[in-house]
Design a protein around this motif. Structure first.
Motif, PDB file in Angstrom:
ATOM      1  N   ALA A 214       0.831  -1.209   0.000  1.00 38.56           N
ATOM      2  CA  ALA A 214       0.000   0.000   0.000  1.00 38.56           C
ATOM      3  C   ALA A 214       0.867   1.261   0.000  1.00 38.56           C
ATOM      4  O   ALA A 214       0.590   2.229  -0.711  1.00 38.56           O
ATOM      5  CB  ALA A 214      -0.922  -0.010   1.217  1.00 38.56           C
ATOM      6  N   GLU A 215       1.917   1.219   0.777  1.00 35.28           N
ATOM      7  CA  GLU A 215       2.763   2.410   0.924  1.00 35.28           C
ATOM      8  C   GLU A 215       3.642   2.638  -0.309  1.00 35.28           C
ATOM      9  O   GLU A 215       3.745   3.752  -0.816  1.00 35.28           O
ATOM     10  CB  GLU A 215       3.639   2.233   2.172  1.00 35.28           C
ATOM     11  CG  GLU A 215       4.462   3.456   2.491  1.00 35.28           C
ATOM     12  CD  GLU A 215       4.973   3.418   3.919  1.00 35.28           C
ATOM     13  OE1 GLU A 215       5.119   2.319   4.480  1.00 35.28           O
ATOM     14  OE2 GLU A 215       5.231   4.509   4.463  1.00 35.28           O
TER      15      GLU A 215
ATOM     16  N   ARG B 228      -0.052   3.966  -2.987  1.00 37.72           N
ATOM     17  CA  ARG B 228      -0.162   5.413  -2.728  1.00 37.72           C
ATOM     18  C   ARG B 228       0.386   6.285  -3.857  1.00 37.72           C
ATOM     19  O   ARG B 228      -0.290   7.227  -4.278  1.00 37.72           O
ATOM     20  CB  ARG B 228       0.523   5.752  -1.409  1.00 37.72           C
ATOM     21  CG  ARG B 228      -0.407   5.510  -0.243  1.00 37.72           C
ATOM     22  CD  ARG B 228      -0.112   6.465   0.861  1.00 37.72           C
ATOM     23  NE  ARG B 228      -1.153   6.336   1.867  1.00 37.72           N
ATOM     24  CZ  ARG B 228      -1.113   6.929   3.033  1.00 37.72           C
ATOM     25  NH1 ARG B 228      -0.075   7.672   3.368  1.00 37.72           N
ATOM     26  NH2 ARG B 228      -2.101   6.780   3.886  1.00 37.72           N
TER      27      ARG B 228
ATOM     28  N   GLY C 100      -3.922   2.577   1.766  1.00 36.61           N
ATOM     29  CA  GLY C 100      -3.153   3.019   0.593  1.00 36.61           C
ATOM     30  C   GLY C 100      -4.000   3.899  -0.301  1.00 36.61           C
ATOM     31  O   GLY C 100      -3.607   5.001  -0.683  1.00 36.61           O
TER      32      GLY C 100
END
Ligand SMILES: Cc1cc2nc3c(=O)[nH]c(=O)nc-3n(C[C@H](O)[C@H](O)[C@H](O)COP(=O)(O)OP(=O)(O)OC[C@H]3O[C@@H](n4cnc5c(N)ncnc54)[C@H](O)[C@@H]3O)c2cc1C
Length: 413
Positions: free
Chosen positions: A25-26, A30, A92
């Motif tokens: 997600a990071e 994102r 995210g």
């Protein structure tokens, strides 16, 4: 920032899944979500869009088959694990979290049908797909019917005056489909397969509907333009049109006799996903605010040292914990029983989305003017959160349906 999980019984697998999803997600979701948010809807699905490599990476890691059983190639996560992963993906980006789940909806329902031929034909290739090229969508909302088509228990739902915008008629061994689904179908203009809701018997209103899987490369299928909208701009949406589209009889997985039960189960499932992503979204807003208020100095001290800021941050933290607790409880229940108790999914969805919206609102307030600019993530989080109050059933419509369940079936034994 890792959150402390008050559930001390998470096992090693749960924790490993959470950490991997958080990293994905990071590092992957994102940055792409931010780019897509600032593009036009057409640019977001153009050949050179960052969406495609992201989907490839997500499929290669199996994030498109969170909800599918292992025996057909899915991940078969426990209800708790599904919640944990969806919370991270929602952290995210809410819109891309939705996309990664909705792509699986037609295939998930084929699994439920227990039809081995359909499973072989549709589910196995989907589970084996590692490049993002097989994508489903959930096509229920119509230009003239939004809340109506979900309003089980309401008088209108069974009224013969309810004329669906998409109809299916049996012609020998084939169903012939005509009509249009609304621009709100998530993944609508980029999907290869639809879980399509069609009216079969108008004398029963929407209770006379059926549900089928439709490969979208069949003659007679066409798509609209991708929708331009305020929030969740990284989530493609758009109309699908059906002009004398023919599918084999077996593709109609649910007919009117089972339709209401299936729709209720579908709403129970979808709204638990909504509640899980909303927890992630809400946590993202809380974390942004926590970090910012530690750095921004006003009155000679960091904002966080001011009494009202501490109080507001605590309320934001409390909402995230409440969202997670109620969502996990509901997901553990409704992913484990059939038929589910939809009212618990509606509690989780309505409360979690309202709290996520409040948290993004509070985050913007704590950022002051900066929170209104595109430079800071909270502006996107706020727009994304606003959409959740309408998505997968207006919160008011879900509450009405939940109230109807209370009236008819409570107290439960
Ligand atoms: C981000 C997003 C993603 C979505 N994804 C999908 C998807 O993947 N597939 C899909 O098919 N659809 C999807 N939808 C559509 C969504 O399910 C509908 O928007 C929702 O059901 C509400 O329908 P509507 O927008 O037509 O609003 P309407 O039904 O027109 O409602 C408008 C307002 O009237 C109120 N209202 C409606 N009926 C009544 C009544 N009987 N009494 C009193 N008040 C009433 C509602 O509460 C609401 O405030 C998505 C929507 C959004 C925003």
């Amino acid at each position: 920032m890792k959150y402390f999980d008050i559930d001390l019984n998470l096992n090693e697998d749960d924790i490993a899944l959470r950490d991997a999803a958080r990293q994905f997600a990071e590092q992957e979701i994102r940055p792409v979500a931010k780019l897509l948010d600032q593009m036009t809807a057409e640019e977001g699905i153009a050949e050179d869009s960052p969406l495609w490599p992201l989907l490839g990476k997500a499929y290669a890691l199996g994030y498109h088959k969170i909800l599918l059983p292992e025996r057909f190639g899915g991940l078969e996560l426990t209800p708790l694990q599904a919640n944990i992963v969806m919370e991270e993906l929602g952290w995210g980006s809410f819109g891309l979290g939705v996309l990664l789940a909705v792509v699986s909806f037609p295939f998930y329902f084929v699994c439920l049908s227990n039809n081995e031929e359909l499973i072989e034909k549709f589910v196995k290739p989907y589970c084996n797909c590692t490049d993002g090229s097989i994508r489903g969508c959930w096509a229920i909302t119509e230009p003239e019917h939004g809340s109506d088509v979900l309003a089980i228990g309401d008088e209108c739902f069974t009224s013969p005056s309810m004329k669906g915008n998409v109809k299916a008629v049996l012609d020998g061994d084939e169903w012939v489909i005509n009509g249009q689904k609304s621009a709100w179908v998530s993944g609508g203009t980029i999907s290869t397969h639809a879980l399509l809701y069609v009216q079969i018997d108008q004398s029963k209103g929407f209770a006379g509907n059926g549900t089928c899987i439709v490969p979208l490369d069949l003659p007679g299928v066409s798509k609209g333009k991708p929708l331009e909208k305020m929030g969740q701009r990284d989530l493609n949406q758009g109309e699908i049109y059906f002009d004398d589209v023919r599918i084999p009889k077996e593709y109609m997985m649910v007919e009117p006799d089972m339709y209401v039960l299936m729709l209720d189960s579908c709403l129970a499932l979808a709204n638990l996903c909504m509640a899980s992503w909303s927890t992630g979204l809400s946590r993202a807003a809380y974390e942004e605010a926590l970090n910012y208020t530690k750095e921004r100095i006003q009155g000679g001290r960091p904002l966080i040292e001011h009494y009202t800021t501490k109080q507001r941050l605590f309320e934001m933290f409390a909402r995230v914990e409440t969202q997670r607790a109620v969502t996990r409880a509901a997901i553990k229940l409704n992913f484990s029983i059939m038929p589910p108790h939809p009212e618990y999914s509606f509690v989780a969805k309505t409360q979690s989305t309202e709290m996520a919206f409040k948290n993004t609102h509070d985050a913007i307030q704590l950022f002051g003017g900066n929170g209104l600019t595109r430079e800071y993530a909270v502006e996107k989080l706020f727009r994304d959160a606003r959409s959740t109050l309408i998505e997968d059933g207006n919160n008011e419509a879900l509450a009405r349906h939940g109230g109807d369940v209370l009236m008819k079936t409570y107290p439960r034994n």
